[in-house]
Design a protein around this motif. Structure first.
Motif, short mmCIF file in Angstrom:
data_model
loop_
_atom_site.label_atom_id
_atom_site.label_comp_id
_atom_site.label_asym_id
_atom_site.label_seq_id
_atom_site.Cartn_x
_atom_site.Cartn_y
_atom_site.Cartn_z
N THR A 9 47.36 33.43 38.96
CA THR A 9 45.89 33.47 38.94
C THR A 9 45.34 34.77 39.46
OG1 THR A 9 45.83 32.45 41.14
CG2 THR A 9 45.74 30.97 39.24
N GLU A 13 41.81 36.99 38.02
CA GLU A 13 40.73 37.14 39.00
C GLU A 13 40.43 38.62 39.23
OE1 GLU A 13 37.69 36.70 41.40
OE2 GLU A 13 38.64 35.11 40.22
N ASP A 17 36.90 40.39 38.66
CA ASP A 17 36.26 41.17 39.73
C ASP A 17 35.87 42.56 39.22
OD1 ASP A 17 35.60 41.68 42.64
OD2 ASP A 17 37.12 43.22 42.34
#
Length: 408
Positions: A9, A13, A17
């Motif tokens: 994950t 992410e 971001d």
């Protein structure tokens, strides 16, 4: 198992971001540079697609300042800029001769701080590129390579993308070759909204609090460019829409090269990535309005063709834009007339038409948001409506620009 899940994950992410940071940068620059929201977004999309852009407009429209501020937000990136002239030597761009080494009988170039080592470049007056530097500049933009003066293996340059600027279109074959390599072309002009102009004047004499300054790491940007953007899905309906658009433009005798169409797919992916979406949708096609024209006179035709295909809200907004432009032309034509005549024109015609257009634009925007369509064109036309309304209030009715800004 837990370690595997964390690793699985972490990368998505990080990609999210990076996109969030880039959107924040875009918002901050849009707040700082009046009437440049679409310009900022388009420059960011172009950079994410590893392509080059041209900002076309008169002197004093913040082209270089905007480019510096955008590129300065990439932490760790080597930035290079130059103002070209017909006398700019290739060595000034790509690496001057090392004089100390030459005194020892060695022919060597110094590449640090030049285009050869830059991740992001800003090239002002790009069409003034000298004949001597033309081939190297084309190789630099096309293939990210530079051939040293002394021969030998070409140097691979780390360039992600170049932002170029010019006050005018190319006039000769040499500059036309460079123009063809700039995938994205963006027109800018002077501020049109008197309230924005008043704010610009105030900013010259006041010292506002330091604005927010989001940055993104070079490694994160590189990963977005090389991995995340190419991973964005391009569904079959989007391919069909692009084919339909090409056919529509060919019927209007607007022909773009196969290479330009192919490169434009990366812009669609970059647009979706910047918005945080895993697949291209119809709203991303609006970026093509900056790709498929050769002269500014063709841009409105391209824009209407794109929006007719993908965005009925924006097409109606452009029809309203015609009404708004006509009112502004009438205001210009009435220069020198009495305040009484101007007031009568406002009461009889301008106020009602501008108010009606503003209300309809609000409705169109709500419909577009509800349907998940892009509001870029609607927002741009809304900005024009507010700018013309502000001109009417300040020039025809004599109201203070600051009060008008507060009302708008």
């Amino acid at each position: 198992m837990g370690t595997h899940d964390t690793h699985g994950t972490r990368e998505p992410e990080e990609a999210r971001d990076t996109a969030r940071r880039l959107r924040a940068i875009g918002d901050e620059l849009s707040d700082r540079f009046y009437e440049r929201t679409d310009v900022v977004r388009t420059l960011m999309v172009t950079l994410l697609a590893a392509q080059h852009s041209l900002v076309l407009g008169p002197p004093g429209t913040a082209k270089s300042e905007l480019a510096r501020e955008l590129t300065g937000r990439v932490e760790g990136a080597a930035y290079w800029e130059i103002l070209l002239s017909k006398f700019t030597a290739p060595t000034r761009m790509f690496g001057p001769i090392d004089v100390a080494a030459l005194a020892r009988g060695e022919y060597r170039q110094v590449y640090d701080g030049r285009a050869t080592t830059a991740h992001i470049a800003f090239i002002d007056e790009i069409f003034k590129c000298s004949t001597a530097a033309l081939n190297e500049t084309l190789g630099y933009l096309n293939e990210r390579i530079y051939h040293p003066e002394s021969g030998g293996e070409p140097i691979r340059c780390p360039l992600i993308g170049a932002i170029t600027a010019s006050n005018e279109l190319p006039s000769g074959e040499d500059s036309a070759a460079i123009y063809d390599r700039l995938l994205v072309r963006i027109e800018v002009g002077y501020l049109t909204d008197p309230a924005n102009f008043a704010a610009l004047v105030r900013s010259a004499v006041s010292r506002p609090a330091a604005p927010a300054r989001t940055t993104v790491e070079l490694t994160a940007l590189r990963r977005a460019v090389t991995q995340d953007v190419p991973a964005v899905d391009v569904p079959d309906p989007i391919v069909d829409a692009v084919c339909t658009l090409r056919a529509a433009l060919r019927r209007k005798e607007l022909i773009a090269s196969d290479r330009r169409w192919r490169q434009a797919v990366g812009l669609l992916q970059a647009s979706a990535y910047l918005d945080g979406r895993p697949a291209v949708t119809e709203r991303d096609l609006s970026v093509l309005t900056h790709v498929l024209w050769a002269s500014p006179a063709e841009r409105p035709v391209v824009e209407r063709a794109v929006l007719h295909l993908v965005n009925p809200d924006a097409k109606e907004a452009l029809d309203l834009a015609d009404t708004i432009e006509e009112l502004e032309a009438q205001l210009d034509a009435m220069a020198g007339q009495s305040r009484e005549a101007l007031s009568e024109w406002v009461i009889r015609k301008a106020h009602h038409q501008l108010a009606t257009a503003g209300k309809r634009l609000e409705e169109l925007r709500a419909e577009a948001v509800g349907a998940g369509r892009s509001t870029t064109t609607i927002d741009r036309v809304t900005g024009r409506q507010r700018a013309v309304r502000a001109r009417v209030l300040t020039e025809a009715l004599g109201l203070d620009a600051g009060l008008v800004r507060a009302q708008l």
